[in-house]
Write a protein that holds these residues in place. Structure first.
Motif, mmCIF file in Angstrom:
data_model
loop_
_atom_site.group_PDB
_atom_site.id
_atom_site.type_symbol
_atom_site.label_atom_id
_atom_site.label_comp_id
_atom_site.label_asym_id
_atom_site.label_seq_id
_atom_site.Cartn_x
_atom_site.Cartn_y
_atom_site.Cartn_z
ATOM 1 N N ASP A 198 -20.896 -10.233 10.261
ATOM 2 C CA ASP A 198 -21.715 -9.232 9.564
ATOM 3 C C ASP A 198 -22.049 -8.064 10.486
ATOM 4 O O ASP A 198 -21.899 -6.894 10.107
ATOM 5 C CB ASP A 198 -23.016 -9.849 9.052
ATOM 6 N N VAL A 199 -22.501 -8.362 11.686
ATOM 7 C CA VAL A 199 -22.905 -7.319 12.627
ATOM 8 C C VAL A 199 -21.701 -6.474 13.038
ATOM 9 O O VAL A 199 -21.807 -5.252 13.168
ATOM 10 C CB VAL A 199 -23.620 -7.941 13.849
ATOM 11 N N SER A 200 -20.552 -7.110 13.207
ATOM 12 C CA SER A 200 -19.330 -6.372 13.537
ATOM 13 C C SER A 200 -18.966 -5.402 12.415
ATOM 14 O O SER A 200 -18.595 -4.249 12.666
ATOM 15 C CB SER A 200 -18.191 -7.357 13.789
ATOM 16 N N ARG A 201 -19.095 -5.859 11.160
ATOM 17 C CA ARG A 201 -18.789 -4.994 10.016
ATOM 18 C C ARG A 201 -19.776 -3.829 9.945
ATOM 19 O O ARG A 201 -19.391 -2.698 9.659
ATOM 20 C CB ARG A 201 -18.793 -5.812 8.723
ATOM 21 N N VAL A 202 -21.060 -4.084 10.243
ATOM 22 C CA VAL A 202 -22.052 -3.012 10.254
ATOM 23 C C VAL A 202 -21.690 -1.995 11.334
ATOM 24 O O VAL A 202 -21.711 -0.777 11.093
ATOM 25 C CB VAL A 202 -23.476 -3.568 10.482
ATOM 26 N N ALA A 203 -21.331 -2.477 12.526
ATOM 27 C CA ALA A 203 -20.980 -1.565 13.616
ATOM 28 C C ALA A 203 -19.751 -0.731 13.265
ATOM 29 O O ALA A 203 -19.721 0.484 13.514
ATOM 30 C CB ALA A 203 -20.732 -2.358 14.896
ATOM 31 N N GLU A 204 -18.743 -1.380 12.669
ATOM 32 C CA GLU A 204 -17.539 -0.644 12.272
ATOM 33 C C GLU A 204 -17.878 0.414 11.228
ATOM 34 O O GLU A 204 -17.439 1.564 11.325
ATOM 35 C CB GLU A 204 -16.499 -1.613 11.716
ATOM 36 N N SER A 205 -18.669 0.039 10.243
ATOM 37 C CA SER A 205 -19.039 0.973 9.186
ATOM 38 C C SER A 205 -19.815 2.164 9.740
ATOM 39 O O SER A 205 -19.529 3.310 9.415
ATOM 40 C CB SER A 205 -19.876 0.259 8.120
ATOM 41 N N ARG A 206 -20.773 1.875 10.607
ATOM 42 C CA ARG A 206 -21.581 2.957 11.181
ATOM 43 C C ARG A 206 -20.751 3.824 12.114
ATOM 44 O O ARG A 206 -20.912 5.042 12.146
ATOM 45 C CB ARG A 206 -22.809 2.390 11.876
ATOM 46 N N ALA A 263 -15.153 7.399 2.516
ATOM 47 C CA ALA A 263 -15.034 5.981 2.188
ATOM 48 C C ALA A 263 -15.873 5.205 3.190
ATOM 49 O O ALA A 263 -15.612 5.242 4.389
ATOM 50 C CB ALA A 263 -13.584 5.536 2.239
ATOM 51 N N ARG A 264 -16.882 4.519 2.703
ATOM 52 C CA ARG A 264 -17.785 3.750 3.549
ATOM 53 C C ARG A 264 -17.451 2.264 3.432
ATOM 54 O O ARG A 264 -17.378 1.719 2.331
ATOM 55 C CB ARG A 264 -19.229 3.973 3.110
ATOM 56 N N LEU A 265 -17.256 1.613 4.572
ATOM 57 C CA LEU A 265 -17.081 0.171 4.589
ATOM 58 C C LEU A 265 -18.429 -0.461 4.261
ATOM 59 O O LEU A 265 -19.430 -0.193 4.921
ATOM 60 C CB LEU A 265 -16.603 -0.294 5.969
ATOM 61 N N LEU A 266 -18.448 -1.281 3.212
ATOM 62 C CA LEU A 266 -19.696 -1.910 2.785
ATOM 63 C C LEU A 266 -19.953 -3.195 3.572
ATOM 64 O O LEU A 266 -19.022 -3.810 4.094
ATOM 65 C CB LEU A 266 -19.649 -2.189 1.280
ATOM 66 N N PRO A 267 -21.215 -3.616 3.661
ATOM 67 C CA PRO A 267 -21.557 -4.779 4.477
ATOM 68 C C PRO A 267 -21.318 -6.117 3.790
ATOM 69 O O PRO A 267 -21.993 -7.104 4.071
ATOM 70 C CB PRO A 267 -23.042 -4.559 4.776
ATOM 71 N N TRP A 268 -20.381 -6.178 2.883
ATOM 72 C CA TRP A 268 -20.001 -7.431 2.236
ATOM 73 C C TRP A 268 -18.515 -7.369 1.923
ATOM 74 O O TRP A 268 -17.893 -6.322 2.037
ATOM 75 C CB TRP A 268 -20.810 -7.683 0.955
ATOM 76 N N VAL A 269 -17.961 -8.522 1.581
ATOM 77 C CA VAL A 269 -16.536 -8.599 1.254
ATOM 78 C C VAL A 269 -16.383 -9.018 -0.198
ATOM 79 O O VAL A 269 -17.323 -9.505 -0.828
ATOM 80 C CB VAL A 269 -15.797 -9.593 2.183
ATOM 81 N N SER A 270 -15.171 -8.855 -0.710
ATOM 82 C CA SER A 270 -14.865 -9.268 -2.080
ATOM 83 C C SER A 270 -14.825 -10.792 -2.143
ATOM 84 O O SER A 270 -14.781 -11.461 -1.105
ATOM 85 C CB SER A 270 -13.506 -8.692 -2.501
ATOM 86 N N PRO A 271 -14.789 -11.357 -3.351
ATOM 87 C CA PRO A 271 -14.664 -12.819 -3.466
ATOM 88 C C PRO A 271 -13.413 -13.359 -2.758
ATOM 89 O O PRO A 271 -13.388 -14.511 -2.336
ATOM 90 C CB PRO A 271 -14.583 -13.053 -4.979
ATOM 91 N N GLU A 272 -12.392 -12.512 -2.582
ATOM 92 C CA GLU A 272 -11.166 -12.915 -1.897
ATOM 93 C C GLU A 272 -11.268 -12.723 -0.391
ATOM 94 O O GLU A 272 -10.316 -12.975 0.345
ATOM 95 C CB GLU A 272 -9.966 -12.116 -2.426
ATOM 96 N N GLY A 273 -12.422 -12.219 0.080
ATOM 97 C CA GLY A 273 -12.614 -11.998 1.512
ATOM 98 C C GLY A 273 -12.104 -10.668 2.022
ATOM 99 O O GLY A 273 -12.030 -10.448 3.230
ATOM 100 N N LYS A 274 -11.771 -9.759 1.114
ATOM 101 C CA LYS A 274 -11.245 -8.450 1.510
ATOM 102 C C LYS A 274 -12.392 -7.449 1.678
ATOM 103 O O LYS A 274 -13.419 -7.563 1.015
ATOM 104 C CB LYS A 274 -10.259 -7.941 0.464
ATOM 105 N N PRO A 275 -12.208 -6.445 2.538
ATOM 106 C CA PRO A 275 -13.253 -5.435 2.725
ATOM 107 C C PRO A 275 -13.516 -4.667 1.431
ATOM 108 O O PRO A 275 -12.615 -4.465 0.626
ATOM 109 C CB PRO A 275 -12.676 -4.497 3.786
#
Length: 97
Positions: free
Chosen positions: A80-88, A7-19
């Motif tokens: 955005d950068v935090s989400r990229v770091a978490e995903s990577r 399961a890869r965390l994507l670099p965007w969120v849903s319209p509701e702001g969820k991962p």
């Protein structure tokens, strides 16, 4: 998920702001490649924003409104950068064990 799925965390969120997550076996599909491109764009934009912030901080005529706008964009970019770091980080070998 199958045993080889990740399961890869994507670099965007849903319209509701969820991962948003992508479940795949090898990470080479179209959506994985698109997510890689989005991440690269987000990191490039963060670099540009850093340069812009340095310029604005050196400009003693920058208004409070301009600085507030800059800070708002920096917060967005930092998310955005935090989400990229978490995903990577999640995709590093041994991260899930």
């Amino acid at each position: 998920m199958t045993s080889g799925s990740v399961a890869r965390l994507l670099p965007w969120v849903s319209p509701e702001g969820k991962p948003c997550y992508l479940v795949s076996d090898d990470g080479t599909g179209y959506l994985s490649r698109f997510a890689d491109e989005v991440e690269a764009t987000q990191l490039d934009m963060a670099d540009e924003l850093i340069d812009h912030a340095a310029d604005m901080l050196a400009d003693l005529t920058a208004t409070p409104e301009q600085l507030r706008y800059l800070v708002a964009r920096m917060v967005e970019s930092l998310r955005d950068v935090s989400r990229v770091a978490e995903s990577r980080g999640d995709r590093l070998p041994g991260a899930g064990s």
